[in-house]
Write a protein that holds these residues in place. Structure first.
Motif, short mmCIF file in Angstrom:
data_model
loop_
_atom_site.label_atom_id
_atom_site.label_comp_id
_atom_site.label_asym_id
_atom_site.label_seq_id
_atom_site.Cartn_x
_atom_site.Cartn_y
_atom_site.Cartn_z
N LEU A 1 0.82 -1.21 0.00
CA LEU A 1 0.00 0.00 0.00
C LEU A 1 0.86 1.26 0.00
CD1 LEU A 1 -2.85 -1.00 2.49
CD2 LEU A 1 -2.89 -1.04 -0.01
N THR A 2 1.98 1.22 0.72
CA THR A 2 2.87 2.38 0.75
C THR A 2 3.48 2.63 -0.62
OG1 THR A 2 3.40 2.02 3.08
CG2 THR A 2 4.92 3.38 1.83
N THR A 3 3.91 1.56 -1.29
CA THR A 3 4.51 1.72 -2.62
C THR A 3 3.48 2.23 -3.62
OG1 THR A 3 5.93 -0.18 -2.09
CG2 THR A 3 5.98 0.63 -4.34
N GLU A 4 2.26 1.72 -3.52
CA GLU A 4 1.21 2.18 -4.43
C GLU A 4 0.89 3.66 -4.17
OE1 GLU A 4 -0.15 0.61 -7.00
OE2 GLU A 4 1.16 -1.11 -6.65
N MET A 5 0.92 4.06 -2.92
CA MET A 5 0.70 5.46 -2.58
C MET A 5 1.82 6.33 -3.15
SD MET A 5 -0.30 7.00 1.18
CE MET A 5 1.06 6.20 2.02
#
Length: 329
Positions: A166-170
């Motif tokens: 989720l952090t990478t996608e953000m």
């Protein structure tokens, strides 16, 4: 006789009420079970055991750590919410089973209705790392290349719905880049492939990244906190790129203490106060720092509850962003 029975009932009720209200003052009268929702050796285990020792000394009563790991912390939380709300079972857990996993999959419990927040305990950002011989020396280098070559760079994620993914996608959405996801079952395997050149970049936990940085196998490009981490003051934050989509970028891993819902507020307040004292101990701070964590408390249990709710809403928004992106592909 009716009058006597009536007066006797009032006396009995008064005695029960007095005994109940006095109980928190006597707490704890027996050993307290501290459920750590991850296996031994995990960062949450270190936090749980360190603070259990401090609480034991404070209250002159045993705080016994019981590891109930599995399914990203779900198994342990499911156990805790079924325990009596008497203050003799508490949990030390991470954000995963509280504010991340519940927004990406169905769980057997409601973290907001079945748990009572006590205090935030520790916190640390994720770190954007590349292998030591990577051509990228700054996060701006990576972003510039990724924009010019959409999808060419591979990133390692720790699985669907994890804080890593989720952090990478953000980050992808904020920086306006396209990276190709390579899923892994755990951080160690992803780190091994990063070092070996099978993937190009990894958003990893602070503790794991710091260990590899000290060993000289990876290079840190940025941290995911709004400001630089005091544990890595030379590593810039993503906010420092100046990219509008990364302004105030925040992805913080955290650990906290909870009790089953219904636990006496007086007991929760007593535990909260003791934890704030423990978190100021130089020995505790040093032990946390060695593990890549900052000792961080909460002003009150209510303040921690607000923190947890805000974190849940943040990750729910990110999950929707990921779902929308997947729908377009």
């Amino acid at each position: 006789m009716k009058l006597l029975r009536y007066l006797g009932g009032i006396l009995a009720a008064t005695m029960v009420s007095t005994a109940y209200s006095a109980a928190p003052n006597e707490y704890p009268k027996k050993p307290v079970s501290v459920i750590v929702t991850f296996p031994p050796g995990n960062s949450a285990d270190l936090v749980g055991r360190t603070l259990a020792e401090e609480l034991g000394r404070k209250f002159q009563q045993a705080f016994v750590v019981d590891n109930k790991g599995g399914a990203g912390g779900i198994i342990g939380i499911d156990y805790v919410v079924r325990m009596p709300a008497d203050g003799y079972t508490i949990t030390v857990t991470s954000l995963s089973p509280i504010t991340v996993i519940p927004v990406t999959q169905k769980v057997s419990y409601d973290p907001f209705r079945q748990l009572k927040p006590i205090s935030l305990l520790a916190q640390g950002p994720m770190v954007v790392v590349v292998r030591k011989d990577s051509p990228f020396h700054t996060i701006q280098d990576l972003i510039t290349f990724a924009r010019a070559h959409p999808g060419k760079l591979n990133y390692g994620s720790l699985g669907n719905g994890t804080i890593s993914q989720l952090t990478t996608e953000m980050f992808k959405a904020g920086a306006g880049v396209k990276l190709t996801e390579i899923p892994y079952k755990g951080s160690s395997q992803a780190m091994t492939d990063l070092i070996g050149g099978q993937i190009d970049v990894l958003f990893d936990g602070n503790a794991s990244a710091m260990a590899q940085m000290k060993g000289g196998t990876v290079r840190a490009l940025a941290v995911t906190s709004p400001r630089r981490s005091p544990l890595m003051p030379t590593v810039p934050s993503l906010t420092e790129t100046g990219i509008a989509g990364l302004k105030n970028f925040q992805s913080l891993g955290w650990m906290g203490a909870f009790a089953p819902a219904g636990t006496s507020q007086a007991v929760v307040d007593k535990l909260h106060a003791a934890l704030q004292e423990a978190l100021k101990s130089p020995a505790v701070i040093e032990r946390f720092n060695r593990a890549g964590l900052e000792a961080v408390g909460s002003a009150s249990p209510a303040a921690f509850a607000d923190f947890v709710r805000a974190d849940y809403e943040r990750w729910r928004g990110v999950a929707r962003l990921v779902d929308a992106g997947n729908a377009k592909q």
